[in-house]
Design a protein around this motif. Structure first.
Motif, PDB file in Angstrom:
ATOM      1  N   TYR A 102       0.820  -1.210   0.000  1.00 53.61           N
ATOM      2  CA  TYR A 102       0.000   0.000   0.000  1.00 53.61           C
ATOM      3  C   TYR A 102       0.858   1.266   0.000  1.00 53.61           C
ATOM      4  CZ  TYR A 102      -3.687   3.294   1.301  1.00 53.61           C
ATOM      5  OH  TYR A 102      -4.559   4.349   1.300  1.00 53.61           O
ATOM      6  N   GLY A 103       1.913   1.262   0.814  1.00 54.28           N
ATOM      7  CA  GLY A 103       2.775   2.439   0.894  1.00 54.28           C
ATOM      8  C   GLY A 103       3.425   2.773  -0.436  1.00 54.28           C
ATOM      9  N   MET A 104       3.866   1.745  -1.166  1.00 58.22           N
ATOM     10  CA  MET A 104       4.492   1.990  -2.462  1.00 58.22           C
ATOM     11  C   MET A 104       3.468   2.501  -3.472  1.00 58.22           C
ATOM     12  SD  MET A 104       6.988   2.240  -4.438  1.00 58.22           S
ATOM     13  CE  MET A 104       8.291   1.620  -3.376  1.00 58.22           C
ATOM     14  N   ILE A 105       2.264   1.955  -3.447  1.00 60.29           N
ATOM     15  CA  ILE A 105       1.219   2.435  -4.349  1.00 60.29           C
ATOM     16  C   ILE A 105       0.890   3.897  -4.050  1.00 60.29           C
ATOM     17  CG2 ILE A 105      -1.205   2.179  -5.002  1.00 60.29           C
ATOM     18  CD1 ILE A 105       0.620   0.025  -6.172  1.00 60.29           C
ATOM     19  N   GLU A 106       0.819   4.237  -2.771  1.00 62.28           N
ATOM     20  CA  GLU A 106       0.570   5.622  -2.373  1.00 62.28           C
ATOM     21  C   GLU A 106       1.677   6.530  -2.900  1.00 62.28           C
ATOM     22  OE1 GLU A 106      -0.699   7.893   1.735  1.00 62.28           O
ATOM     23  OE2 GLU A 106       0.848   6.335   1.852  1.00 62.28           O
ATOM     24  N   TYR A 200      -4.675  -5.337  -5.327  1.00 57.42           N
ATOM     25  CA  TYR A 200      -5.341  -5.140  -4.035  1.00 57.42           C
ATOM     26  C   TYR A 200      -4.940  -3.803  -3.414  1.00 57.42           C
ATOM     27  CZ  TYR A 200      -5.856  -5.465   1.038  1.00 57.42           C
ATOM     28  OH  TYR A 200      -6.128  -5.194   2.356  1.00 57.42           O
ATOM     29  N   SER A 201      -3.627  -3.504  -3.415  1.00 57.31           N
ATOM     30  CA  SER A 201      -3.137  -2.258  -2.815  1.00 57.31           C
ATOM     31  C   SER A 201      -3.644  -1.046  -3.583  1.00 57.31           C
ATOM     32  CB  SER A 201      -1.604  -2.269  -2.780  1.00 57.31           C
ATOM     33  OG  SER A 201      -1.116  -3.327  -1.990  1.00 57.31           O
ATOM     34  N   SER A 202      -3.679  -1.148  -4.923  1.00 53.80           N
ATOM     35  CA  SER A 202      -4.179  -0.037  -5.739  1.00 53.80           C
ATOM     36  C   SER A 202      -5.655   0.211  -5.479  1.00 53.80           C
ATOM     37  CB  SER A 202      -3.957  -0.333  -7.226  1.00 53.80           C
ATOM     38  OG  SER A 202      -2.588  -0.482  -7.522  1.00 53.80           O
ATOM     39  N   ALA A 203      -6.432  -0.876  -5.413  1.00 50.18           N
ATOM     40  CA  ALA A 203      -7.865  -0.734  -5.150  1.00 50.18           C
ATOM     41  C   ALA A 203      -8.106  -0.110  -3.782  1.00 50.18           C
ATOM     42  CB  ALA A 203      -8.540  -2.095  -5.247  1.00 50.18           C
ATOM     43  N   LYS A 204      -7.316  -0.529  -2.802  1.00 54.29           N
ATOM     44  CA  LYS A 204      -7.448   0.021  -1.454  1.00 54.29           C
ATOM     45  C   LYS A 204      -7.113   1.505  -1.437  1.00 54.29           C
ATOM     46  CE  LYS A 204      -5.851  -0.752   3.298  1.00 54.29           C
ATOM     47  NZ  LYS A 204      -4.934  -1.555   4.163  1.00 54.29           N
ATOM     48  N   TYR A 205      -6.037   1.890  -2.149  1.00 48.83           N
ATOM     49  CA  TYR A 205      -5.649   3.301  -2.186  1.00 48.83           C
ATOM     50  C   TYR A 205      -6.724   4.143  -2.881  1.00 48.83           C
ATOM     51  CZ  TYR A 205      -3.224   7.593  -3.385  1.00 48.83           C
ATOM     52  OH  TYR A 205      -2.896   8.928  -3.534  1.00 48.83           O
ATOM     53  N   ASN A 207      -9.872   3.477  -3.233  1.00 53.67           N
ATOM     54  CA  ASN A 207     -11.059   3.544  -2.379  1.00 53.67           C
ATOM     55  C   ASN A 207     -10.868   4.550  -1.253  1.00 53.67           C
ATOM     56  OD1 ASN A 207     -13.692   2.418  -1.293  1.00 53.67           O
ATOM     57  ND2 ASN A 207     -12.323   1.914   0.402  1.00 53.67           N
ATOM     58  N   ASN A 208      -9.727   4.478  -0.593  1.00 45.80           N
ATOM     59  CA  ASN A 208      -9.477   5.372   0.542  1.00 45.80           C
ATOM     60  C   ASN A 208      -9.345   6.827   0.124  1.00 45.80           C
ATOM     61  OD1 ASN A 208      -9.491   3.180   2.244  1.00 45.80           O
ATOM     62  ND2 ASN A 208      -7.266   3.055   2.446  1.00 45.80           N
ATOM     63  N   THR A 209      -8.798   7.038  -1.091  1.00 46.82           N
ATOM     64  CA  THR A 209      -8.493   8.400  -1.530  1.00 46.82           C
ATOM     65  C   THR A 209      -9.642   9.067  -2.274  1.00 46.82           C
ATOM     66  OG1 THR A 209      -6.170   7.735  -1.753  1.00 46.82           O
ATOM     67  CG2 THR A 209      -6.825   9.812  -2.782  1.00 46.82           C
ATOM     68  N   PHE A 210     -10.328   8.296  -3.115  1.00 42.89           N
ATOM     69  CA  PHE A 210     -11.320   8.911  -4.005  1.00 42.89           C
ATOM     70  C   PHE A 210     -12.763   8.485  -3.749  1.00 42.89           C
ATOM     71  CE2 PHE A 210      -7.304   8.441  -6.442  1.00 42.89           C
ATOM     72  CZ  PHE A 210      -6.984   9.785  -6.580  1.00 42.89           C
ATOM     73  N   LEU A 211     -12.983   7.332  -3.145  1.00 43.03           N
ATOM     74  CA  LEU A 211     -14.337   6.799  -3.052  1.00 43.03           C
ATOM     75  C   LEU A 211     -14.915   6.843  -1.652  1.00 43.03           C
ATOM     76  CD1 LEU A 211     -13.889   3.666  -5.365  1.00 43.03           C
ATOM     77  CD2 LEU A 211     -14.621   5.980  -5.985  1.00 43.03           C
ATOM     78  N   THR A 212     -14.050   6.982  -0.657  1.00 43.14           N
ATOM     79  CA  THR A 212     -14.509   7.015   0.728  1.00 43.14           C
ATOM     80  C   THR A 212     -14.900   8.434   1.133  1.00 43.14           C
ATOM     81  OG1 THR A 212     -13.023   5.188   1.258  1.00 43.14           O
ATOM     82  CG2 THR A 212     -13.893   6.443   3.101  1.00 43.14           C
ATOM     83  N   THR A 213     -15.937   8.548   1.915  1.00 43.59           N
ATOM     84  CA  THR A 213     -16.358   9.858   2.404  1.00 43.59           C
ATOM     85  C   THR A 213     -15.206  10.519   3.168  1.00 43.59           C
ATOM     86  OG1 THR A 213     -18.623   9.083   2.649  1.00 43.59           O
ATOM     87  CG2 THR A 213     -18.028  11.089   3.840  1.00 43.59           C
ATOM     88  N   PRO A 214     -14.849  11.738   2.788  1.00 46.09           N
ATOM     89  CA  PRO A 214     -13.716  12.394   3.450  1.00 46.09           C
ATOM     90  C   PRO A 214     -13.883  12.449   4.963  1.00 46.09           C
ATOM     91  CG  PRO A 214     -14.451  13.656   1.539  1.00 46.09           C
ATOM     92  CD  PRO A 214     -15.462  12.578   1.753  1.00 46.09           C
ATOM     93  N   VAL A 215     -12.778  12.223   5.660  1.00 46.03           N
ATOM     94  CA  VAL A 215     -12.785  12.317   7.114  1.00 46.03           C
ATOM     95  C   VAL A 215     -12.902  13.792   7.509  1.00 46.03           C
ATOM     96  CG1 VAL A 215     -11.452  11.882   9.214  1.00 46.03           C
ATOM     97  CG2 VAL A 215     -11.386  10.237   7.318  1.00 46.03           C
ATOM     98  N   PRO A 216     -13.806  14.148   8.408  1.00 44.72           N
ATOM     99  CA  PRO A 216     -13.915  15.550   8.839  1.00 44.72           C
ATOM    100  C   PRO A 216     -12.584  16.038   9.395  1.00 44.72           C
ATOM    101  CG  PRO A 216     -15.775  14.256   9.638  1.00 44.72           C
ATOM    102  CD  PRO A 216     -14.797  13.284   9.073  1.00 44.72           C
ATOM    103  N   PHE A 217     -12.228  17.270   9.060  1.00 50.54           N
ATOM    104  CA  PHE A 217     -10.955  17.805   9.521  1.00 50.54           C
ATOM    105  C   PHE A 217     -10.964  17.940  11.042  1.00 50.54           C
ATOM    106  CE2 PHE A 217      -7.867  21.109  10.535  1.00 50.54           C
ATOM    107  CZ  PHE A 217      -6.778  20.671   9.788  1.00 50.54           C
ATOM    108  N   GLU A 218      -9.882  17.453  11.655  1.00 48.36           N
ATOM    109  CA  GLU A 218      -9.753  17.474  13.101  1.00 48.36           C
ATOM    110  C   GLU A 218      -8.754  18.567  13.488  1.00 48.36           C
ATOM    111  OE1 GLU A 218      -8.621  14.377  16.755  1.00 48.36           O
ATOM    112  OE2 GLU A 218      -8.196  13.840  14.672  1.00 48.36           O
ATOM    113  N   THR A 219      -9.248  19.590  14.118  1.00 46.59           N
ATOM    114  CA  THR A 219      -8.386  20.694  14.537  1.00 46.59           C
ATOM    115  C   THR A 219      -7.723  20.349  15.868  1.00 46.59           C
ATOM    116  OG1 THR A 219      -9.824  22.293  13.440  1.00 46.59           O
ATOM    117  CG2 THR A 219      -8.270  23.151  15.059  1.00 46.59           C
ATOM    118  N   LEU A 220      -6.403  20.355  15.847  1.00 41.48           N
ATOM    119  CA  LEU A 220      -5.624  20.046  17.044  1.00 41.48           C
ATOM    120  C   LEU A 220      -4.741  21.238  17.400  1.00 41.48           C
ATOM    121  CD1 LEU A 220      -4.356  16.454  16.077  1.00 41.48           C
ATOM    122  CD2 LEU A 220      -6.342  17.015  17.482  1.00 41.48           C
ATOM    123  N   GLY A 221      -4.507  21.433  18.666  1.00 42.70           N
ATOM    124  CA  GLY A 221      -3.542  22.435  19.102  1.00 42.70           C
ATOM    125  C   GLY A 221      -3.980  23.872  18.956  1.00 42.70           C
ATOM    126  N   GLN A 222      -5.290  24.113  18.949  1.00 42.97           N
ATOM    127  CA  GLN A 222      -5.741  25.503  18.836  1.00 42.97           C
ATOM    128  C   GLN A 222      -5.425  26.313  20.090  1.00 42.97           C
ATOM    129  OE1 GLN A 222      -9.920  25.526  17.398  1.00 42.97           O
ATOM    130  NE2 GLN A 222      -9.122  26.858  15.795  1.00 42.97           N
TER     131      GLN A 222
END
Length: 544
Positions: A102-106, A200-205, A207-222
Motif C-alpha cells: 500500500y505504501g508503495m502504491i501511495e 489489491y493495494s491499488s484498489a485500497k488506495y 477507495n481510501n483516496t477517491f471513493l470514501t467519504t472524506p474524514v472531517p478535519f480534526e483541529t488540534l492544538g488551537q
C-alpha cells in the motif's frame, strides 16, 4: 505458404483467461520464486512436489479470478491492462527489489511526472517490448467467441472456475502444511505475488483516496501560544530542512570514512546519530514527521485531515513558509504559504524540469524579511532521490568518481553507485552550508537556527535491494536510519538556554526517531500546547 497461418486464432474468453493466467504466473513472478528459493535453501528438507505445485497454485488462483471477470466485450482490454501493469511491476521488483504494498502504491500515485520519467530507460523499454508489447499484439489478433446461449456460456465459465477450484483444493489437500508453514513464517511473500497484491493495494488506495467519504478535519492544538516577544528583542528564525533519501551511514558526521560533509565542518553542527524514520517513502514519512501521531499508530488518512506542526505554529502566531523542490509537501503545507520551485524561472539551477537544491535559496533573504514576528521556513529538498542521482548536483561538484551517470543503476558497478550517491550527500552538505551562511548574515536581525532531517534512507544494492519503499517491518536499516543535524547561532543558543554538550552526548547515545521531531520543534520554538509531550522533546533535558 498456407493462408491459414495468417488467420487470427479463435478462442473462448475463458481459454484466453487461462493462457494469460499461465503467462503472468510464469513470466512475471520470478521475484516471488527467487524469494521462495532463498527460503528453501535454509530448510533441511523440501518436498519437490510442494515446490512444483506453487506455480500451478498461482495459475489456478489467477484463472479463477479472470474466468469470472472475462466476458467477450471486456476480456481483451482487461488482460492487456494486466499484462502491461504486471510487466512494469515485475521489472521494478526484479531490478530494484521494490515491493508494491500500500505504501508503495501511495508513493507511486503521488509521484510527479518529472520524477516518474527518471525511471524510464532503454532497459525498461526493451523489457516492456518483449514481455508486454509482443504478448499484447498476440492478444489483439485473437478473435473471441462465446456460446450461442447464455446458459451455454455460463456452463463454460462454470467449468473453468470449477477446474481452478479443484486444482486449488487438490494442492491444499496434499500440501496444506507446507503452504501454511512457509506462509506463516514468511508473511511478506504474499506482497510479492504479481498481480494480486499490487491490484489489491491499488484498489485500497483508490477507495481510501477517491471513493470514501472524506474524514472531517480534526483541529488540534488551537490552544497553542508562544512566549511574548519583547519589543526590542530580535525575532527567532528557524529553518527546517527536510531531506530526501539521505541515509545516516553515509555522513562523515556519523562515522563514514569518506569526506561527505566538508562544507559544514567549521559550522559546529550537532548530529543525532541513531534516528529511525517513520516510513520508507516520502508519502508516508513527511506527513508522519509533521504529525503528532507516532509511527506505531500512524494513520496517513487521518494525518492528512488533522492539524500538523505547521498548522500549530500558525495557531501560535508564528509566520511560516514552505519552499519545495521535491514534488510537493504531501499535504503538510496545505494550509500555509507554499512556494514550489518553478524550473522555467531558474534556468541556472534547472535542466529538463529538474532543479538542484540550491534553487531554494533564491530570494531567500527577501522572503524572510517580508514575514512577521517569529519565523519558520521549511526547505524541502530533492536531496539524494534516485535513480537519477547524477541529476541531484551540478557536475562541477562531482567529487567522487567514476560516478554512475545513468538511471540504469543496476548496470553500474557498486563503486560507481556509491560514488554518485555520496556526491548527492556532499552537495546537500554544500546547500546546508550556504543556508547557514545566509542565516549568519541575518544575525543582526534574527536569532537563527537550522534543523536538517531526512524523510527516509536508501538501498544501494545491499542484499539485492535498490532505492527505497520496502515494507517497514522488512526494510533494511539503510532505508530506515536517517541523519538529523542541527546548527544554532550563539544568540539562539543563549535565548533558548541550550546545553550544547548535553545535545552532543545525546547525539552519540540516544535512540531517536521521527516521533521526536514534532515535540522537539514545539519545545525549541517555545510553543505551549496541550499536545506537547516533553518526554519526546530531545531538547527538554538539554536546556538550562
Amino acid at each position: 505458404m498456407n493462408a491459414r497461418w495468417f488467420r487470427s486464432p479463435t478462442l473462448h474468453p475463458c481459454t484466453l483467461a487461462l493462457a494469460v493466467s499461465a503467462y503472468i504466473a510464469l513470466a512475471f513472478n520470478l521475484p516471488f520464486y527467487l524469494a521462495l528459493e532463498r527460503i528453501f535453501q535454509q530448510l533441511e528438507h523440501v518436498d519437490y512436489g510442494f515446490v512444483a505445485s506453487i506455480p500451478l497454485f498461482v495459475i489456478a488462483v489467477l484463472n479463477l479470478v479472470l474466468a469470472l471477470c472475462c466476458w467477450k466485450g471486456i476480456t481483451k482490454p482487461l488482460v492487456i491492462m494486466l499484462i502491461i501493469s504486471s510487466s512494469l511491476v515485475s521489472y521494478t521488483m526484479l531490478t530494484y527489489g521494490v515491493v508494491f504494498d500500500y505504501g508503495m502504491i501511495e508513493n507511486l500515485f503521488e509521484t510527479n511526472p518529472a520524477e516518474a520519467g527518471s525511471y524510464l530507460n532503454l532497459n525498461v523499454v526493451l523489457w516492456l517490448t518483449i514481455t508486454a508489447l509482443l504478448p499484447t499484439l498476440v492478444v489483439c489478433r485473437v478473435r473471441l467467441c462465446q456460446r450461442q446461449t447464455l446458459a451455454g456460456e455460463l456452463l463454460h465459465k462454470a467449468a473453468s472456475v470449477t477446474l481452478s477450484v479443484l486444482c486449488v483444493l487438490a494442492i491444499a489437500f496434499f500440501y496444506y502444511k507446507d503452504y501454511s508453514s512457509v506462509g506463516r513464517n514468511n508473511s511478506y511473500l504474499k506482497t510479492m505475488i504479481v498481480p494480486t497484491h499490487f491490484i489489491y493495494s491499488s484498489a485500497k488506495y483508490i477507495n481510501n483516496t477517491f471513493l470514501t467519504t472524506p474524514v472531517p478535519f480534526e483541529t488540534l492544538g488551537q490552544d497553542a501560544s508562544q512566549s511574548p516577544l519583547a519589543a526590542d528583542a530580535k525575532p527567532t528564525l528557524m529553518v527546517i530542512v527536510v531531506g530526501e533519501t539521505a541515509r545516516s551511514m553515509n555522513l562523515a558526521y556519523n562515522g563514514y570514512s569518506r569526506p561527505t560533509t566538508p562544507f559544514t565542518q567549521d559550522k559546529n553542527l550537532i548530529s543525532m546519530k541513531r534516528v529511525s524514520s517513520c516510513g520508507t517513502a516520502t508519502a508516508v514519512s513527511v506527513p508522519c514527521l509533521f504529525s503528532p501521531q507516532t509511527r506505531s499508530g500512524f494513520d496517513g488518512k487521518r494525518a492528512r485531515n488533522q492539524s500538523n506542526l505547521m498548522d500549530i505554529f500558525g495557531y501560535a502566531g508564528i509566520d511560516s513558509v514552505w519552499k519545495d523542490n521535491d514534488g510537493g509537501s504531501k499535504g503538510v503545507a496545505k494550509r500555509m504559504s507554499y512556494l514550489p520551485v518553478d524550473p522555467s524561472a531558474h534556468p541556472q539551477f534547472c535542466e529538463g524540469g529538474v532543479c538542484v537544491d540550491e534553487v531554494l535559496l533564491e530570494d531567500f533573504d527577501t522572503q524572510i524579511d517580508a514575514m512577521q514576528g517569529n519565523r519558520v521556513v521549511v526547505l524541502h529538498l530533492i536531496g539524494s532521490h534516485g535513480p537519477t542521482y547524477y541529476q541531484r548536483y551540478p557536475q562541477s561538484m562531482a567529487a567522487f568518481t567514476p560516478a554512475c551517470n545513468s538511471n540504469n543503476i543496476e548496470t553500474c558497478t557498486e563503486q560507481e553507485l556509491v560514488n554518485v550517491y555520496d556526491n548527492t550527500i556532499r552537495y546537500t552538505d554544500y546547500v546546508l552550508n550556504q543556508t547557514i551562511k545566509r542565516l549568519q548574515g541575518m544575525s543582526d536581525r534574527y536569532k537563527t537556527a537550522l534543523v536538517y532531517l531526512s524523510d527516509h534512507g536508501e538501498s544501494l544494492g545491499e542484499n539485492g535491494l535498490y532505492l527505497h519503499g520496502f515494507p517497514y517491518g522488512l526494510a533494511p536499516k539503510q532505508q530506515t536510519t536517517v541523519p538529523w543535524l542541527m546548527w544554532f547561532s550563539d544568540a539562539f543558543s543563549r535565548d533558548k538556554g541550550i546545553d550544547r554538550q548535553c545535545l552532543v552526548k545525546k547525539g552519540e547515545q540516544a535512540e531517536l526517531s521521527h516521533d521526536n521531531f514534532f515535540h522537539s520543534m514545539l519545545g525549541i520554538m517555545d510553543v505551549h500546547t496541550s499536545l506537547y509531550q516533553p518526554q519526546l522533546d530531545l531538547f527538554a533535558d538539554c536546556r538550562q
